[in-house]
Design a protein around this motif. Structure first.
Motif, PDB file in Angstrom:
ATOM      1  N   ILE A   7       0.842  -1.205   0.000  1.00  0.00           N
ATOM      2  CA  ILE A   7       0.000   0.000   0.000  1.00  0.00           C
ATOM      3  C   ILE A   7       0.874   1.251   0.000  1.00  0.00           C
ATOM      4  O   ILE A   7       1.721   1.426   0.890  1.00  0.00           O
ATOM      5  N   GLY A   8       0.662   2.115  -0.991  1.00  0.00           N
ATOM      6  CA  GLY A   8       1.458   3.340  -1.150  1.00  0.00           C
ATOM      7  C   GLY A   8       2.494   3.133  -2.244  1.00  0.00           C
ATOM      8  O   GLY A   8       3.578   2.601  -2.008  1.00  0.00           O
ATOM      9  N   LEU A   9       2.122   3.538  -3.462  1.00  0.00           N
ATOM     10  CA  LEU A   9       2.958   3.220  -4.633  1.00  0.00           C
ATOM     11  C   LEU A   9       3.498   4.491  -5.280  1.00  0.00           C
ATOM     12  O   LEU A   9       3.361   4.701  -6.484  1.00  0.00           O
ATOM     13  N   GLY A  10       4.092   5.349  -4.459  1.00  0.00           N
ATOM     14  CA  GLY A  10       4.666   6.591  -4.980  1.00  0.00           C
ATOM     15  C   GLY A  10       6.038   6.347  -5.584  1.00  0.00           C
ATOM     16  O   GLY A  10       6.342   5.254  -6.079  1.00  0.00           O
ATOM     17  N   GLY A  13       7.525   3.416  -3.343  1.00  0.00           N
ATOM     18  CA  GLY A  13       6.703   2.212  -3.220  1.00  0.00           C
ATOM     19  C   GLY A  13       6.484   1.502  -4.551  1.00  0.00           C
ATOM     20  O   GLY A  13       6.491   0.265  -4.596  1.00  0.00           O
ATOM     21  N   ASP A  31      -3.237   2.102  -3.917  1.00  0.00           N
ATOM     22  CA  ASP A  31      -2.822   3.493  -3.681  1.00  0.00           C
ATOM     23  C   ASP A  31      -4.062   4.359  -3.876  1.00  0.00           C
ATOM     24  O   ASP A  31      -4.958   4.003  -4.647  1.00  0.00           O
ATOM     25  N   ALA A  36      -1.050   5.483  -9.983  1.00  0.00           N
ATOM     26  CA  ALA A  36       0.174   5.006  -9.330  1.00  0.00           C
ATOM     27  C   ALA A  36       0.253   3.478  -9.353  1.00  0.00           C
ATOM     28  O   ALA A  36       1.338   2.900  -9.265  1.00  0.00           O
ATOM     29  N   MET A  37      -0.911   2.832  -9.483  1.00  0.00           N
ATOM     30  CA  MET A  37      -0.928   1.360  -9.442  1.00  0.00           C
ATOM     31  C   MET A  37      -0.584   0.747 -10.799  1.00  0.00           C
ATOM     32  O   MET A  37      -0.116  -0.394 -10.867  1.00  0.00           O
ATOM     33  N   THR A  63       3.688  -1.078   3.834  1.00  0.00           N
ATOM     34  CA  THR A  63       3.193   0.261   3.526  1.00  0.00           C
ATOM     35  C   THR A  63       4.359   1.202   3.269  1.00  0.00           C
ATOM     36  O   THR A  63       5.423   1.068   3.880  1.00  0.00           O
ATOM     37  N   LEU A  65       4.257   5.169   2.869  1.00  0.00           N
ATOM     38  CA  LEU A  65       3.384   6.347   2.873  1.00  0.00           C
ATOM     39  C   LEU A  65       4.173   7.606   3.208  1.00  0.00           C
ATOM     40  O   LEU A  65       5.298   7.531   3.706  1.00  0.00           O
ATOM     41  N   HIS A  70      -0.432   9.602   7.965  1.00  0.00           N
ATOM     42  CA  HIS A  70      -0.985   8.661   6.991  1.00  0.00           C
ATOM     43  C   HIS A  70      -0.898   7.234   7.538  1.00  0.00           C
ATOM     44  O   HIS A  70      -1.805   6.427   7.344  1.00  0.00           O
ATOM     45  N   SER A  95       7.775   3.516   5.508  1.00  0.00           N
ATOM     46  CA  SER A  95       7.762   4.973   5.435  1.00  0.00           C
ATOM     47  C   SER A  95       8.751   5.556   6.438  1.00  0.00           C
ATOM     48  O   SER A  95       9.088   4.906   7.435  1.00  0.00           O
TER      49      SER A  95
END
Ligand code: NAD
Length: 294
Positions: A7-10, A13, A31, A36-37, A63, A65, A70, A95
């Motif tokens: 979770i969190g694909l920036g 991620g 995300d 982003a996914m 994760t 994030l 968050h 994170s």
């Protein structure tokens, strides 16, 4: 192979999750930003419509994030990941967040009989893409032994720093030191240049003398000394000033709580804050050298 919810694909991620797919894990991603996914899904990950949908059926949850609020928002509370997870789930939050939140979330997971590691990373987007991140983990030894097998799909050096929150403490200590030696390296190189020394020659001298340090060796802040460094590429990041400032802020907050004396870190935070305010937030952190040029 693990069944992983990511979770969190920036910036970080996304490539981390892609490396887990390449390692043969079954990965389901989520995300808040749909786009982003896509890149990870194109490489073989499954897409979930919500974080809880990703959690269902996963034995491991990772994760990545932006900040502590968050992480707390996603993990805690009646509708949070911890409340909804089934027995045997391992959580790893990669994170960079404040150690207090990491501790709170880790202890909430432990109270429900779930394993949790705070596992922040060192290394930027390039290391995330290359699968060469360093992980600094906090949590118990059993969770660490299990988590390490998964983290090996994304990184090379995986450390157990101590109990919940210890990974985040290791991360802020490391990055505070990085800021200090980057600034010191920049001011020394500029002092030499102001006296007519060639920064390439001065760098070589200091690399073979007692001033040798990681910034000088791998990330020279003076333009055109090291062709691959951000300094030789218009200070394109790399590691952005705003991210260094975030990490220094976390170190300063922690120093207040623990009543630690951190004069060098405090000065480094002030210098980066001032530099950031002058329109440099998204440039590479080695651009701080320009503060010494006038
Ligand atoms: P980013 O802003 O690019 O990515 C964060 C992602 O999280 C975004 O895609 C966002 O949509 C998603 N997100 C936020 N809240 C969410 C939620 N509730 N559910 C699902 N998705 C959610 O940030 P990044 O650069 O990938 O950095 C992530 C973390 O890694 C940060 O804590 C950062 O400090 C740390 N870090 C970054 C770097 C770097 O070079 N970028 C290096 C080391 C550590």
């Amino acid at each position: 192979m693990a069944k992983i919810a990511f979770i969190g694909l920036g910036n970080m991620g996304g490539p981390m999750a892609a490396n887990l797919v390449k390692s043969g894990h079954q990965v389901t991603v989520f995300d808040l930003v749909d786009a982003a996914m896509d890149a990870v899904v194109a490489q073989g990950a499954n897409k979930a419509a919500t974080a809880l949908e990703a959690l269902a059926g996963a034995d491991t949850v990772i994760t990545m994030l932006p900040a502590g609020k968050h992480v707390a928002g996603l993990y805690l509370g009646d509708g949070g990941l911890i409340a909804k997870a089934s027995t045997g789930t391992l959580f790893m939050d990669c994170s960079t967040i404040d150690a207090d939140t990491a501790k709170r979330v880790g202890e909430a997971a432990a109270a429900k009989g779930l394993q949790m590691l705070d596992a922040p990373v060192s290394g930027g987007v390039k290391a995330a893409q290359a699968g060469t991140l360093a992980f600094m983990c906090g949590g118990d030894a059993v969770a660490f032994a299990r988590g390490k097998l998964v983290l090996e799909g994304m990184g090379k050096n995986i450390f157990h720093a101590g109990d919940h929150g210890a990974g985040q403490i290791a991360k802020i200590c490391n990055n505070m030191l990085l800021a200090v030696h980057m600034i010191g390296t920049a001011e020394a190189l500029q002092l030499g240049a102001n006296n007519g020394l060639d920064p390439r020659v001065l760098s070589e001298i200091m690399l073979n003398s007692s001033g040798k340090n990681w910034s000088l060796e791998n990330y020279n802040p003076y333009p055109d000394v090291m062709p691959t460094a951000p300094a030789s590429n218009e200070y394109k990041p790399g590691f952005m000033v705003q991210l260094m400032l975030k990490d220094l802020g976390l170190a300063m907050e922690n120093s207040l709580v623990t009543q630690s004396s951190v004069p060098m870190g405090s000065l480094a935070r002030s210098l980066y804050a001032s530099f950031s305010q002058k329109g440099n937030a998204q440039r590479d952190f080695s651009a701080i050298l320009e503060m010494f040029q006038s």
